[in-house]
Design a protein around this motif. Structure first.
Motif, PDB file in Angstrom:
ATOM      1  N   THR A   1      -1.478   2.338  16.764  1.00  0.00           N
ATOM      2  CA  THR A   1      -0.477   2.203  15.713  1.00  0.00           C
ATOM      3  C   THR A   1      -1.105   1.450  14.538  1.00  0.00           C
ATOM      4  N   THR A   2      -0.518   1.610  13.399  1.00  0.00           N
ATOM      5  CA  THR A   2      -1.040   0.877  12.241  1.00  0.00           C
ATOM      6  C   THR A   2      -0.749  -0.615  12.428  1.00  0.00           C
ATOM      7  N   HIS A   3      -1.768  -1.434  12.208  1.00  0.00           N
ATOM      8  CA  HIS A   3      -1.611  -2.878  12.393  1.00  0.00           C
ATOM      9  C   HIS A   3      -0.584  -3.412  11.386  1.00  0.00           C
ATOM     10  N   PRO A   4       0.279  -4.343  11.829  1.00  0.00           N
ATOM     11  CA  PRO A   4       1.331  -4.828  10.925  1.00  0.00           C
ATOM     12  C   PRO A   4       0.795  -5.357   9.595  1.00  0.00           C
ATOM     13  N   LEU A   5      -0.392  -5.963   9.611  1.00  0.00           N
ATOM     14  CA  LEU A   5      -0.925  -6.481   8.336  1.00  0.00           C
ATOM     15  C   LEU A   5      -1.317  -5.337   7.406  1.00  0.00           C
ATOM     16  N   ILE A   6      -1.791  -4.249   8.021  1.00  0.00           N
ATOM     17  CA  ILE A   6      -2.147  -3.083   7.197  1.00  0.00           C
ATOM     18  C   ILE A   6      -0.870  -2.423   6.663  1.00  0.00           C
ATOM     19  N   LEU A   7       0.194  -2.470   7.486  1.00  0.00           N
ATOM     20  CA  LEU A   7       1.475  -1.934   6.997  1.00  0.00           C
ATOM     21  C   LEU A   7       1.900  -2.676   5.731  1.00  0.00           C
ATOM     22  N   ILE A   8       1.778  -3.999   5.795  1.00  0.00           N
ATOM     23  CA  ILE A   8       2.166  -4.819   4.638  1.00  0.00           C
ATOM     24  C   ILE A   8       1.234  -4.529   3.454  1.00  0.00           C
ATOM     25  N   GLN A   9      -0.058  -4.458   3.765  1.00  0.00           N
ATOM     26  CA  GLN A   9      -1.023  -4.172   2.688  1.00  0.00           C
ATOM     27  C   GLN A   9      -0.698  -2.835   2.014  1.00  0.00           C
ATOM     28  N   ASN A  10      -0.439  -1.809   2.848  1.00  0.00           N
ATOM     29  CA  ASN A  10      -0.113  -0.492   2.287  1.00  0.00           C
ATOM     30  C   ASN A  10       1.133  -0.560   1.408  1.00  0.00           C
ATOM     31  N   GLU A  11       2.110  -1.316   1.916  1.00  0.00           N
ATOM     32  CA  GLU A  11       3.372  -1.410   1.189  1.00  0.00           C
ATOM     33  C   GLU A  11       3.142  -2.054  -0.185  1.00  0.00           C
ATOM     34  N   ILE A  12       2.364  -3.147  -0.194  1.00  0.00           N
ATOM     35  CA  ILE A  12       2.093  -3.835  -1.462  1.00  0.00           C
ATOM     36  C   ILE A  12       1.278  -2.928  -2.392  1.00  0.00           C
ATOM     37  N   GLU A  13       0.297  -2.240  -1.810  1.00  0.00           N
ATOM     38  CA  GLU A  13      -0.521  -1.342  -2.646  1.00  0.00           C
ATOM     39  C   GLU A  13       0.345  -0.260  -3.287  1.00  0.00           C
ATOM     40  N   ASP A  14       1.207   0.354  -2.469  1.00  0.00           N
ATOM     41  CA  ASP A  14       2.076   1.417  -3.014  1.00  0.00           C
ATOM     42  C   ASP A  14       2.917   0.889  -4.163  1.00  0.00           C
ATOM     43  N   LEU A  15       3.460  -0.306  -3.907  1.00  0.00           N
ATOM     44  CA  LEU A  15       4.335  -0.928  -4.893  1.00  0.00           C
ATOM     45  C   LEU A  15       3.626  -1.117  -6.230  1.00  0.00           C
ATOM     46  N   PHE A  16       2.416  -1.663  -6.164  1.00  0.00           N
ATOM     47  CA  PHE A  16       1.707  -1.978  -7.414  1.00  0.00           C
ATOM     48  C   PHE A  16       1.031  -0.754  -8.024  1.00  0.00           C
ATOM     49  N   LEU A  17       0.592   0.165  -7.183  1.00  0.00           N
ATOM     50  CA  LEU A  17       0.037   1.414  -7.742  1.00  0.00           C
ATOM     51  C   LEU A  17       1.109   2.100  -8.582  1.00  0.00           C
ATOM     52  N   GLY A  18       2.351   2.012  -8.065  1.00  0.00           N
ATOM     53  CA  GLY A  18       3.487   2.610  -8.780  1.00  0.00           C
ATOM     54  C   GLY A  18       3.721   1.965 -10.136  1.00  0.00           C
ATOM     55  N   MET A  19       3.249   0.718 -10.302  1.00  0.00           N
ATOM     56  CA  MET A  19       3.431   0.041 -11.595  1.00  0.00           C
ATOM     57  C   MET A  19       2.160   0.130 -12.442  1.00  0.00           C
ATOM     58  N   GLY A  20       1.242   0.995 -12.026  1.00  0.00           N
ATOM     59  CA  GLY A  20       0.049   1.226 -12.833  1.00  0.00           C
ATOM     60  C   GLY A  20      -1.097   0.256 -12.582  1.00  0.00           C
ATOM     61  N   TYR A  21      -1.033  -0.503 -11.487  1.00  0.00           N
ATOM     62  CA  TYR A  21      -2.148  -1.393 -11.149  1.00  0.00           C
ATOM     63  C   TYR A  21      -3.230  -0.583 -10.452  1.00  0.00           C
ATOM     64  N   LYS A  22      -4.460  -1.087 -10.476  1.00  0.00           N
ATOM     65  CA  LYS A  22      -5.486  -0.470  -9.625  1.00  0.00           C
ATOM     66  C   LYS A  22      -5.776  -1.428  -8.466  1.00  0.00           C
ATOM     67  N   VAL A  23      -6.341  -0.859  -7.403  1.00  0.00           N
ATOM     68  CA  VAL A  23      -6.657  -1.684  -6.235  1.00  0.00           C
ATOM     69  C   VAL A  23      -8.155  -1.954  -6.245  1.00  0.00           C
ATOM     70  N   ALA A  24      -8.531  -3.236  -6.300  1.00  0.00           N
ATOM     71  CA  ALA A  24      -9.956  -3.583  -6.362  1.00  0.00           C
ATOM     72  C   ALA A  24     -10.426  -4.111  -5.010  1.00  0.00           C
ATOM     73  N   GLU A  25     -11.713  -3.984  -4.783  1.00  0.00           N
ATOM     74  CA  GLU A  25     -12.298  -4.497  -3.536  1.00  0.00           C
ATOM     75  C   GLU A  25     -13.473  -5.392  -3.863  1.00  0.00           C
ATOM     76  N   GLY A  26     -13.781  -6.287  -2.938  1.00  0.00           N
ATOM     77  CA  GLY A  26     -14.931  -7.158  -3.160  1.00  0.00           C
ATOM     78  C   GLY A  26     -15.463  -7.647  -1.831  1.00  0.00           C
ATOM     79  N   PRO A  27     -16.604  -8.345  -1.869  1.00  0.00           N
ATOM     80  CA  PRO A  27     -17.255  -8.753  -0.615  1.00  0.00           C
ATOM     81  C   PRO A  27     -16.582  -9.963   0.051  1.00  0.00           C
ATOM     82  N   GLU A  28     -16.612  -9.963   1.380  1.00  0.00           N
ATOM     83  CA  GLU A  28     -16.085 -11.129   2.098  1.00  0.00           C
ATOM     84  C   GLU A  28     -17.130 -12.249   2.115  1.00  0.00           C
ATOM     85  N   LEU A  29     -18.394 -11.841   2.138  1.00  0.00           N
ATOM     86  CA  LEU A  29     -19.483 -12.816   2.028  1.00  0.00           C
ATOM     87  C   LEU A  29     -19.707 -13.001   0.524  1.00  0.00           C
TER      88      LEU A  29
END
Ligand code: PHE
Length: 345
Positions: A106-134
């Motif tokens: 199943t999709t991990h609950p944290l990923i569910l939340i992440q997806n939900e937030i991403e959808d929300l902000f993508l809908g408002m014209g935001y882009k999703v950025a990524e960066g290194p953990e190190l």
């Protein structure tokens, strides 16, 4: 003489009849029809016969050979049909049997939340950025207005790999990377979700690794009101319509002013309950206006542009949303826990 031929023929026909398998039949074939077989042996007797008997004898042996061959071939066909039938029977597949169910995670609950937030902000014209953990100290602290020896470094106990490399303590490090990348160009509208690390002892509310999602908007005339409107929209989408938010003054080195943001308790609708400890409010995130010095350090003119930023802890949101009371549940991978989220997929 003809008797001998008749005996051989009879014996051969009997052997054919008794053969149960193709292998057995093949042995019979070799025994009677082979080069060193019994019928061939009869043939070779012909040489010893007087000339006038030869044609009749030859004819009889040939007849015998033909009969035996014919019967053997017929038997061979029968046995082949039987063998195929047996094989088909043995390999029969019951296509009506139910198939094996393949278990899918199943999709991990944290990923569910992440997806939900991403959808929300993508809908408002935001882009999703990524960066290194190190991450480099430079992005995690220096550019975020937290120079070495700044007391704010104590707010985030850090895993250092070497004096300049660390496991990022907040997604604000990505914010700095994105600001730098933009080379002073606005507008910027992005979120950066990801894992962060702090040297905490794990307990019900602390985890040495957790997830945040940063939001960043930089442009002309971006105000605290824009931040409030954006966060109110997010709170309503994440926790249900009718949520209110409130700002409380706070401190982050990279924002000025800085605020802690509370959402009206979704469990009691702000009346006061055990979850909100009677206050009617639940703290969900930190935010503020991007500090002019941060803008400057990253190549922006704070006279011409301004920005807001916020950082939300995904565990906190998931715990509130799904009523989870121990943060460790997200990380011990107990299937009984994880499987309860299949209905949200
Ligand atoms: N980086 C802050 C933290 O980890 C959260 C934050 C992000 C606050 C952006 C203000 C603006 O606590």
């Amino acid at each position: 003489m003809s008797e001998q031929i008749a005996d051989v023929q009879q014996a051969a026909l009997q052997a054919i009849e008794h053969a149960q398998t193709l292998n057995e039949l093949n042995e019979v074939k070799v025994q009677y029809l082979g080069k060193k077989g019994e019928i061939q042996a009869l043939m070779s007797q012909m040489r010893a016969l007087p000339k006038e008997e030869k044609p009749a004898f030859g004819q009889m042996v040939n007849d015998c050979k033909e009969t035996v061959t014919e019967v053997l071939e017929k038997k061979q066909q029968d046995l082949e049909v039987q063998a195929t039938a047996a094989k088909l029977e043995q390999e029969k597949i019951d296509v009506t049997l139910p198939g094996d169910t393949i278990r899918i995670g199943t999709t991990h609950p944290l990923i569910l939340i992440q997806n939900e937030i991403e959808d929300l902000f993508l809908g408002m014209g935001y882009k999703v950025a990524e960066g290194p953990e190190l991450e480099q100290d430079h992005y995690n602290f220096e550019l975020a207005n937290i120079p070495a020896d700044h007391p704010a470094r104590d707010m985030q106990d850090t895993f250092y790999i070497d004096p300049t490399t660390l496991l990022r303590t907040h997604t604000t490090a990505m914010q700095m990377r994105e600001l730098e990348k933009a080379h002073g160009q606005t507008p910027i509208k992005l979120i950066c979700p990801g894992k962060v690390y702090r040297r905490d002892d794990d307990d019900a509310t602390h985890s040495h690794q957790f997830m945040q999602c940063e939001g960043l908007v930089v442009g002309e005339h971006v105000t605290l009101t824009d931040l409030k409107g954006t966060l109110e929209f997010m709170a309503n989408k994440m926790f249900g319509e009718g949520r209110k938010i409130r700002f409380r003054p706070s401190y982050f080195p990279f924002t000025e002013p800085s605020v802690e943001v509370d959402v009206s308790c979704p469990f009691c609708n702000g009346k006061g309950c055990s979850v909100c400890k009677g206050s009617g409010w639940i703290e969900i995130l930190g935010a503020g206006m991007v500090h002019p010095h941060v803008l400057e350090m990253n190549g922006f003119d704070p006279e011409k542009c301004s920005g807001f930023a916020f950082g939300v802890g995904l565990e906190r949101v998931a715990m509130l949303k799904y009523g989870i009371n121990d943060i460790r549940n997200f990380y011990i991978n107990d299937e009984r826990f994880l499987n309860t989220f299949d209905r949200f997929d």
